[in-house]
Design an enzyme around this catalytic site. Structure first.
Site, PDB file in Angstrom:
ATOM      1  CG  LEU A   1      -1.922  -1.087   1.527  1.00 10.98           C
ATOM      2  CD1 LEU A   1      -3.077  -0.745   2.558  1.00 10.98           C
ATOM      3  CD2 LEU A   1      -2.849  -1.546   0.111  1.00 10.98           C
TER       4      LEU A   1
ATOM      5  N   GLY B   1      -1.587   9.255   2.801  1.00  7.95           N
ATOM      6  CA  GLY B   1      -0.451  10.066   1.595  1.00  7.95           C
ATOM      7  C   GLY B   1      -0.463  10.729   0.311  1.00  7.95           C
ATOM      8  N   GLY B   2      -1.846  10.492   0.363  1.00  7.89           N
ATOM      9  CA  GLY B   2      -3.057  11.028  -0.863  1.00  7.89           C
ATOM     10  C   GLY B   2      -3.284   9.766  -1.875  1.00  7.89           C
TER      11      GLY B   2
END
Length: 582
Positions: A185, A233-234
């Site tokens: 991920l 983180g986006g």
């Protein structure tokens, strides 16, 4: 001696054979997982075929083109049946129109047919009654794997639905597919060696983004109308940017988050002080708002008392009061391509013309946030926990540029740190882009005391940021998001390019992405002149990553203060409306 040489040779041969056998075992597990997926897809294709034979007159295109709000209205009034809608979407995917082109699915959920029967027994029709919904690989569904793209997670079968899936089902939604993710991920591409590389449906040479890349590809390809992703983180916002979707990262604690794969590197995030958030992805903002409205219900609050019992505030979302909007088109850390900055400038002008007040805003200390707060949070142990994730796995080629620096011996890292730290003070903008900076320049947390101090530093930064926001009396902020979609293979080379989204994970602010434009020929010409920070190899890599993107989506990012998801969505809706009126 000959005996010693023979012993050494035998030992080396034994190690080689042992590694070979290990790889064989891994490959066998991966082949079995792929075979299970393919068999599931064949079963769904067969079920779709049977439905089509029974109901040959379904107007597939008309159903697939309905916005979520209109679809839910038709389902609730009874002019469309949940069965017709489900099989229409299953046909779109299982007929290989979407998945064959993009490889976005990890698995079909055959229990969707049971859920179809279940919702018809509900006394009340929920807000998502009859809506087929897709979920990201690691969101737990009873009877299915949670892999995170990792071989050692192929045995992790869920014994019950996650809280989020329970709430979705209670609201009448029908989870029908689980989507692909990058290995571990921790990447904004979407590739793993078990299920392969996912492609962008708008351009197969481009990445769909990640880590919710399977969701992005499936929804953008028309195979799902609503999906659930996650973002640390986006990972919701970047696929939304790359695929031309709307996506919302809420305040992390606003929705239930369950990590069920202990091999995942985010497993210890509770003490990392940067939390992962679950959130919706869809084709328009109204769909995101409806999903949040459905999830923020009594069922969620009862199933998980740790979720604050704050229902969706319709009054805030529906308000038309002019907003005071802070804006910036660069964070001063990683200059984005010209088209992304153009999108902010055009949106700023449109908002101003619509009667909103626009105020320049400069986020403080982004280099410090990236190196000392975000990266140090995840790699406080020098990356050892992350490397452990790949034990028993073959590392995906797209991740190797991120993984390999952490394999540098500790002594070499220390020497590099000593050599580079004095230079950082002189050439900050240049060296902050160095790939080695994450492992050589950033110090680790060597004690519990240092970790607590690190937590304190994050809290101090959040307080400073909020104070600056309050001093300017801002309601929301408009800012850029990374894009347009990268060419395949490039996300792993530019981890630090995602400062635009990482910032709001550190701050734990709700942030959403809205597509407002597309890349033009003029943007491509201007890109040729792009020099970034200092025209170094990393600036040139970014230029290569985003080139050849004419016609691809261009998005902006909308941000609000913590717990103000409704205001964030209201702002996103305003931006979306203005971009469509152009």
């Amino acid at each position: 001696t000959p005996a010693a040489l023979a012993l050494l040779s035998g030992s080396v041969a034994a190690v080689v054979v042992w590694k070979w056998l290990g790889k064989k075992r891994i490959q066998k597990k991966m082949e079995e997982a792929r075979r299970t997926r393919d068999e599931g897809m064949k079963k769904m294709a067969k079920a779709v075929q049977q439905f089509r034979e029974q109901v040959p007159s379904v107007q597939t295109d008309a159903i697939l083109s309905l916005p979520l709000l209109e679809l839910t209205g038709r389902l609730r009034e009874g002019s469309l049946s949940p069965k017709t809608v489900l099989y229409t979407y299953l046909e779109k995917v299982s007929a290989l129109e979407v998945n064959q082109q993009t490889n976005c699915l990890r698995h079909f959920i055959p229990e969707c047919e049971e859920q179809l029967q279940e919702i018809q027994q509900h006394k009340e029709k929920g807000l998502l009654y009859g809506v087929p919904i897709s979920i990201k690989d690691h969101i737990g569904h009873k009877g299915h794997l949670v892999t995170c793209g990792l071989v050692q997670c192929l045995g992790t079968v869920m014994e019950e639905d996650s809280v989020l899936v329970k709430v979705l089902k209670r609201q009448g939604a029908i989870p029908f597919a689980m989507t692909n993710v990058p290995q571990s991920l921790f990447s904004y591409d979407c590739s793993n060696l078990i299920f392969g590389q996912t492609l962008n449906p708008l351009n197969h040479q481009k990445s769909p983004g990640g880590s919710s890349g399977g969701e992005g590809a499936l929804i953008a390809g028309g195979g799902s109308i609503l999906g659930i992703g996650s973002d640390i983180g986006g990972s919701i916002r970047l696929p939304s940017s790359f695929c031309g979707l709307c996506g919302l990262k809420p305040t992390a604690e606003r929705l239930r988050w369950e990590l069920v794969c202990p091999a995942n590197p985010a497993h210890g995030q509770a003490w990392l002080k940067i939390s992962c958030a679950l959130g919706p992805m869809a084709r328009d903002v109204e769909s995101l708002a409806l999903c949040m409205k459905a999830l923020l219900c009594q069922e969620m609050f009862q199933l998980d008392p740790s979720v604050p019992p704050i229902p969706f505030n319709e009054e805030v979302y529906s308000s038309s009061t002019p907003l005071r909007v802070g804006y910036y088109d660069t964070d001063g850390y990683f200059p984005l391509p010209p088209c992304m900055r153009r999108a902010v400038k055009e949106t700023r002008s449109a908002l101003q013309a619509a009667g909103h007040q626009l105020v320049p805003f400069s986020p403080p200390g982004i280099p410090y946030v990236m190196t000392e707060l975000f990266m140090k949070s995840f790699f406080a142990d020098g990356g050892r926990a992350w490397l452990d994730v790949f034990t028993g796995n073959i590392v995906d080629p797209g991740l190797k540029p991120q993984v390999n620096p952490f394999k540098i011996p500790r002594l070499v890292k220390k020497l590099l740190a000593l050599l580079l730290k004095p230079l950082v003070r002189l050439f900050t903008q240049f060296l902050l882009l160095l790939k080695l900076k994450d492992v050589a320049v950033i110090s680790t947390c060597r004690s519990v005391k240092e970790m607590w101090n690190h937590h304190h530093q994050i809290q101090v930064y959040r307080s400073q940021f909020i104070s600056q926001w309050k001093e300017l009396q801002l309601d929301v902020v408009l800012c850029p998001v990374l894009g347009p979609a990268f060419t395949l293979g490039y996300p792993g080379k530019l981890l630090t390019a995602i400062s635009s989204t990482m910032l709001y994970n550190v701050l734990n602010f709700p942030a959403g992405v809205v597509p407002v434009s597309t890349v033009t020929e003029a943007d491509e010409e201007e890109l040729k002149l792009y020099q970034g920070c200092c025209d170094d190899p990393w600036d040139r890599t970014l230029k290569q990553a985003v080139s050849g993107a004419v016609g691809m989506p261009v998005a902006v990012q909308c941000v609000a203060l913590p717990w103000q998801e409704e205001l964030c969505l209201r702002f996103m809706k305003e931006v979306e409306t203005l971009s469509r009126d152009k």
